[in-house]
Write a protein that holds these residues in place. Structure first.
Motif, PDB file in Angstrom:
ATOM      1  N   ALA A   1      12.798  38.441  47.020  1.00  0.00           N
ATOM      2  CA  ALA A   1      13.081  38.940  48.371  1.00  0.00           C
ATOM      3  C   ALA A   1      14.464  39.592  48.365  1.00  0.00           C
ATOM      4  CB  ALA A   1      13.042  37.802  49.384  1.00  0.00           C
ATOM      5  N   MET A   2      15.370  38.992  47.611  1.00  0.00           N
ATOM      6  CA  MET A   2      16.735  39.511  47.574  1.00  0.00           C
ATOM      7  C   MET A   2      17.326  39.423  46.170  1.00  0.00           C
ATOM      8  SD  MET A   2      18.016  36.899  50.437  1.00  0.00           S
ATOM      9  CE  MET A   2      19.506  37.773  50.834  1.00  0.00           C
ATOM     10  N   ARG A   3      18.316  40.264  45.966  1.00  0.00           N
ATOM     11  CA  ARG A   3      19.101  40.172  44.728  1.00  0.00           C
ATOM     12  C   ARG A   3      20.509  39.714  45.103  1.00  0.00           C
ATOM     13  NH1 ARG A   3      16.716  45.381  44.539  1.00  0.00           N
ATOM     14  NH2 ARG A   3      14.821  45.152  43.318  1.00  0.00           N
ATOM     15  N   GLY A   4      21.210  39.122  44.134  1.00  0.00           N
ATOM     16  CA  GLY A   4      22.631  38.826  44.310  1.00  0.00           C
ATOM     17  C   GLY A   4      22.936  37.737  45.320  1.00  0.00           C
ATOM     18  N   CYS A   5      24.225  37.539  45.559  1.00  0.00           N
ATOM     19  CA  CYS A   5      24.647  36.514  46.523  1.00  0.00           C
ATOM     20  C   CYS A   5      26.037  36.846  47.052  1.00  0.00           C
ATOM     21  CB  CYS A   5      24.677  35.142  45.852  1.00  0.00           C
ATOM     22  SG  CYS A   5      24.982  33.832  47.046  1.00  0.00           S
ATOM     23  N   ASN A   6      26.249  36.544  48.355  1.00  0.00           N
ATOM     24  CA  ASN A   6      27.553  36.803  48.968  1.00  0.00           C
ATOM     25  C   ASN A   6      28.268  35.538  49.362  1.00  0.00           C
ATOM     26  OD1 ASN A   6      27.269  39.512  48.766  1.00  0.00           O
ATOM     27  ND2 ASN A   6      26.834  39.897  50.920  1.00  0.00           N
ATOM     28  N   ASN A   7      27.730  34.374  48.975  1.00  0.00           N
ATOM     29  CA  ASN A   7      28.314  33.142  49.522  1.00  0.00           C
ATOM     30  C   ASN A   7      29.615  32.721  48.857  1.00  0.00           C
ATOM     31  OD1 ASN A   7      26.722  32.267  51.782  1.00  0.00           O
ATOM     32  ND2 ASN A   7      25.049  32.219  50.312  1.00  0.00           N
ATOM     33  N   LEU A   8      29.804  33.085  47.630  1.00  0.00           N
ATOM     34  CA  LEU A   8      31.023  32.758  46.914  1.00  0.00           C
ATOM     35  C   LEU A   8      31.403  31.282  46.981  1.00  0.00           C
ATOM     36  CD1 LEU A   8      33.186  35.891  47.877  1.00  0.00           C
ATOM     37  CD2 LEU A   8      31.732  35.588  45.880  1.00  0.00           C
ATOM     38  N   CYS A   9      30.451  30.407  46.694  1.00  0.00           N
ATOM     39  CA  CYS A   9      30.764  28.993  46.524  1.00  0.00           C
ATOM     40  C   CYS A   9      31.727  28.945  45.330  1.00  0.00           C
ATOM     41  CB  CYS A   9      29.494  28.202  46.231  1.00  0.00           C
ATOM     42  SG  CYS A   9      28.269  28.418  47.544  1.00  0.00           S
ATOM     43  N   THR A  10      32.762  28.123  45.426  1.00  0.00           N
ATOM     44  CA  THR A  10      33.864  28.290  44.467  1.00  0.00           C
ATOM     45  C   THR A  10      33.498  27.952  43.017  1.00  0.00           C
ATOM     46  OG1 THR A  10      34.638  26.080  45.007  1.00  0.00           O
ATOM     47  CG2 THR A  10      35.691  27.909  46.177  1.00  0.00           C
ATOM     48  N   TYR A  11      32.432  27.166  42.820  1.00  0.00           N
ATOM     49  CA  TYR A  11      32.052  26.758  41.471  1.00  0.00           C
ATOM     50  C   TYR A  11      31.090  27.738  40.812  1.00  0.00           C
ATOM     51  CZ  TYR A  11      28.220  25.390  44.454  1.00  0.00           C
ATOM     52  OH  TYR A  11      27.240  25.432  45.409  1.00  0.00           O
TER      53      TYR A  11
ATOM     54  N   GLY B   1      25.950  40.104  41.228  1.00  0.00           N
ATOM     55  CA  GLY B   1      26.478  41.061  42.192  1.00  0.00           C
ATOM     56  C   GLY B   1      26.218  40.701  43.645  1.00  0.00           C
ATOM     57  N   PRO B   2      26.555  41.624  44.553  1.00  0.00           N
ATOM     58  CA  PRO B   2      26.417  41.362  45.981  1.00  0.00           C
ATOM     59  C   PRO B   2      24.964  41.280  46.443  1.00  0.00           C
ATOM     60  CG  PRO B   2      27.409  43.522  45.593  1.00  0.00           C
ATOM     61  CD  PRO B   2      27.094  42.952  44.265  1.00  0.00           C
ATOM     62  N   GLU B   3      24.823  40.636  47.609  1.00  0.00           N
ATOM     63  CA  GLU B   3      23.494  40.404  48.170  1.00  0.00           C
ATOM     64  C   GLU B   3      22.841  41.712  48.609  1.00  0.00           C
ATOM     65  OE1 GLU B   3      23.500  36.774  50.686  1.00  0.00           O
ATOM     66  OE2 GLU B   3      22.836  38.182  52.220  1.00  0.00           O
ATOM     67  N   ILE B   4      21.586  41.906  48.205  1.00  0.00           N
ATOM     68  CA  ILE B   4      20.809  43.050  48.700  1.00  0.00           C
ATOM     69  C   ILE B   4      19.401  42.550  49.002  1.00  0.00           C
ATOM     70  CG2 ILE B   4      19.846  45.343  48.190  1.00  0.00           C
ATOM     71  CD1 ILE B   4      21.943  45.695  46.082  1.00  0.00           C
ATOM     72  N   SER B   5      18.940  42.818  50.230  1.00  0.00           N
ATOM     73  CA  SER B   5      17.563  42.448  50.568  1.00  0.00           C
ATOM     74  C   SER B   5      16.645  43.609  50.213  1.00  0.00           C
ATOM     75  CB  SER B   5      17.446  42.140  52.058  1.00  0.00           C
ATOM     76  OG  SER B   5      18.171  40.970  52.361  1.00  0.00           O
ATOM     77  N   ARG B   6      15.484  43.303  49.669  1.00  0.00           N
ATOM     78  CA  ARG B   6      14.513  44.374  49.335  1.00  0.00           C
ATOM     79  C   ARG B   6      13.792  44.831  50.603  1.00  0.00           C
ATOM     80  NH1 ARG B   6      10.178  42.645  45.388  1.00  0.00           N
ATOM     81  NH2 ARG B   6       9.775  44.873  45.383  1.00  0.00           N
ATOM     82  N   PRO B   7      13.350  46.076  50.659  1.00  0.00           N
ATOM     83  CA  PRO B   7      12.643  46.554  51.847  1.00  0.00           C
ATOM     84  C   PRO B   7      11.360  45.748  52.084  1.00  0.00           C
ATOM     85  CG  PRO B   7      13.102  48.364  50.323  1.00  0.00           C
ATOM     86  CD  PRO B   7      13.481  47.106  49.620  1.00  0.00           C
TER      87      PRO B   7
END
Ligand code: 5AD
Ligand code: SF4
Length: 462
Positions: A165-175, A183-189
């Motif tokens: 459904a999505m690539r990447g993540c923007n949450n930046l959990c410190t571990y 890379g950054p979060e991208i939702s697929r169409p």
């Protein structure tokens, strides 16, 4: 058509497994044939994970073996793809065994790299230099094209598959290394996802699992509307042939949460299963992890899930031994696990990952022994709960989607019997082992539960 053979090994999470399936598809399309034998393959590809050091060490030791194979067969091509390729880049390329280093964003070009390497015998590296920059339109389109042609040919388990459904993540959990390798979060169409699921359904797929690192933050805006995960679940539910829909992993946040749970309650095809990692039960540690909730808030989210979807099965993840975790912090985690009553949870020992905030700013203060001890203690707490929850199934009949032969055929064997057994899972992700014909693989079956263990139910075809 070329006559070269490829062997692909996959170390890692569901995202990595999905990438492996995509790469397999692409290579077959390019005329390669797959082989189960690494020793005979012309090309060996290793798809990798960077989440913990241990996962990377396994790959490095495997590369050591490949170096030996290469001494007697210098013509073979070895490629490292995925998260570790992105993280280590040129360092990996310097390894004697390695010819290709290809990050997760570059996998659409893998067939091209392999062909080139076979012909020209030169080393190739393709990774993203500034990984936290928004992926370029061209790259996103290439990934989308690569992904959306994927159909059912490479299902590792019959009639079920992952759909991103999505690539990447923007949450930046410190571990966590994921935002720095994927890379950054991208939702697929949504239209592309739904089209893909329709094609999979046409090929017999019955269960799809929508994937995203924080899949509940799925959001895609078109000129008409903004779609969230609940919309995707609704649209996927309308597809004929698809019987079960799961989604993983959920981040504990209010955004879209009620909508998603309501979709689960209202749509019979959406499995009543939620994988929602807490990571810790200590507010101090949660803050240091940059998880944006407290333990109480997290438990409130679980209450809400159980309110809206009675009988929902919940699974969690925990990290023990995060920097600064005292015995008191750990006991708060134990207490959270006791209150949460997970169906099961995955427990990991903290592993500092280069480049993450925790690794750069916090000292890995908890010793390996203490991490190990806490891991064992938490597992025991969870095992007791899993055992109690499993026992509730005794005498009941459940519906499972059969995966195939069980790897541990002896588990439910009658006296001295050692014939193969089948394994399947319920909609709520309970593992069920039973006797039955292999022709049931990929089909639904009803099984009456006669025996239980914490993580497995055993029964007989009903
Ligand atoms: N050390 C240990 N476990 C980790 N996880 C993520 N990063 C780390 C790390 N550095 C765990 C989290 C996550 C799961 C996929 O892996 O619990 O939910
Ligand atoms: Fe990592 Fe946190 Fe993103 Fe999960 S939500 S992938 S733990 S950064």
């Amino acid at each position: 058509m070329n006559s070269k053979t490829v062997h692909i090994k996959s170390f890692g999470c569901q995202m990595t497994k999905l990438d492996t399936a995509l790469v397999t598809s692409a290579l077959k399309e390019a005329g390669f044939s797959l082989t189960g034998s690494e020793k005979e393959a012309d090309v060996v590809l290793i798809n990798t994970c960077s989440v913990r050091r241990h996962a990377e060490q396994r790959v490095l030791s495997h590369l050591g073996n490949l170096k030996h194979i290469k001494q007697s067969r210098p013509e073979i091509v070895v490629g490292v793809i995925g998260c570790m390729a992105q993280r280590l880049g040129s360092e990996l390329l310097e390894h004697d065994a390695v010819d290709i280093v290809c990050g997760p964003t570059q996998i659409p070009q893998i067939a091209e790299f392999v062909t080139q390497s076979l012909q020209e015998k030169k080393k190739t590296i393709a990774i993203t230099e500034k990984i936290r920059r928004q992926t370029s339109k061209k790259q996103t389109l290439a990934l989308e094209k690569f992904e959306s042609v994927f159909d059912a040919d490479d299902r590792q388990i019959p009639n079920q598959t992952f759909v991103r459904a999505m690539r990447g993540c923007n949450n930046l959990c410190t571990y966590c290394i994921v935002p720095y390798v994927r890379g950054p979060e991208i939702s697929r169409p949504p239209a592309a996802i739904i089209e893909q699921i329709k094609r999979l359904a046409d090929k017999g797929v019955k269960l799809i699992t929508l994937l995203g690192q924080a899949v509940n933050s799925y959001k895609y805006t078109t000129c008409e509307k903004t779609y969230c995960l609940a919309d995707l679940l609704q649209m996927a539910s309308e597809i004929e042939g698809i019987e079960w829909i799961r989604f993983v992993t959920s981040y504990p946040a209010e955004k879209f949460y009620s909508e998603i749970l309501k979709a689960m309650a209202d749509l019979p095809k959406v499995c009543n299963y939620l994988h929602i990692p807490a990571q810790s039960g200590s507010d101090k540690i949660l803050k240091a992890m940059n998880r944006n909730y407290t333990a109480d808030k997290y438990l409130e989210l679980l209450d809400k899930a159980r309110d809206i979807v009675p009988g929902i099965a919940i699974a969690g993840d925990f990290i023990v031994g995060f920097p600064g975790e005292t015995e008191k912090d750990f006991q708060q985690t134990v207490s959270l696990v006791q209150k949460a009553r997970y169906k099961n949870c995955f427990i990991f020992k903290y592993s500092p990952r280069p480049g993450t905030t925790a690794e750069e700013k916090l000292q890995d203060t908890v010793s390996t022994e203490v991490k190990k001890k806490r891991n064992i203690e938490l597992l025991a707490v969870q095992e007791k709960i899993s055992d109690e929850l499993s026992k509730e199934f005794l005498g009941k009949t459940v519906v499972v989607l059969v995966e195939g032969l069980s790897k541990k055929p002896h588990l439910n064997a009658k006296n001295g019997e050692n014939r193969p057994q089948l394994v399947g899972r319920t909609a709520t992700d309970c593992i069920v082992v039973f006797n039955g014909p292999t022709s049931l693989a990929g089909q639904f079956a009803k099984v009456k539960i006669t025996k239980t263990s914490p993580l497995t139910l055993f029964g007989e075809l009903a």
